[in-house]
Scaffold this active site. Sequence first.
Site, short mmCIF file in Angstrom:
data_model
loop_
_atom_site.label_atom_id
_atom_site.label_comp_id
_atom_site.label_asym_id
_atom_site.label_seq_id
_atom_site.Cartn_x
_atom_site.Cartn_y
_atom_site.Cartn_z
N ASP A 1 0.82 -1.21 0.00
CA ASP A 1 0.00 0.00 0.00
C ASP A 1 0.86 1.26 0.00
OD1 ASP A 1 0.68 0.65 2.70
OD2 ASP A 1 -0.91 -0.63 3.46
N TYR A 2 0.20 2.40 -0.10
CA TYR A 2 0.84 3.70 -0.27
C TYR A 2 1.87 3.98 0.82
CZ TYR A 2 1.01 8.79 -1.12
OH TYR A 2 1.41 10.07 -1.41
#
Length: 267
Positions: free
Chosen positions: A113-114
């Site tokens: 994820d980010y």
Amino acid sequence: MKHEEELEETRLNKFLSHNSKYSRREADRLIEEGKVKVNGKVVDNLATKVTINDEVHINKTLIKEDKNKMPTVIIYNKPKGEIVSKKDPQGRKTIYDSLDKRYQHFMSVGRLDYASEGLLLLSDSVKIVDALMHSNLERKYKLKVNGTIGPKVESAMMQGLELEDATDGAFKTSKIKSMTFAPFIGYSIQSNNENFSKIKVAIVEGKNRELRRFFAHFGLDIMDLKRYEFGGISLNNLPTGKSRFLSKEEYRNLRSFLNESEDDRSF
């Protein structure tokens, strides 16, 4: 080797995304607009499947996988602040903004994820990506959490955990509520303090923000998450934001895994 009638089928949007500059969402739109032909015929059914022997065109451009080309796998050391996607509706930076242009059609083996960083495998082979994504190969992570790792956390890591409500630590838009967490393959607590603790863990899946949900259940937010190994393939000294090819030994191990899991000697 598989006979022609046994060739594996792939969703058309996935085939286009893998072999062109378009994302799956963009491929769906092209299909719906009647701009895609398969073997000379326009298709507008999003459920259409193709094999590597089919000829696929977007308008007049041939999009075809080279059946004789040896597949390639690379390692990318993803930094925080990048999305594992070809396009982001919010305009955030993606891994493809950083990767060399020759890898723009490569597909990632799962996601980070980010806010996460570390080892990301990418390949130009749908078969390899699918096999690795759905494997039980070890994924190893370094974590930093905002509190103490107590006996309840350790017990859950060793014995597994089943939650009816695993929404803590999930994306707000996630539709997945309940989750079953398998026992960790292993873990090693590096430091354990009230302010923050550091731990290395080994698990076999790691999707749907599994680790963030697991620790959030115990009131622990993950401050840093870095994947440093996948199936025996390690970052080693690869700098953040850089990529490399697999070593000869890593390729041998990958071939061995694929042969064992799929009985396919074509790689």
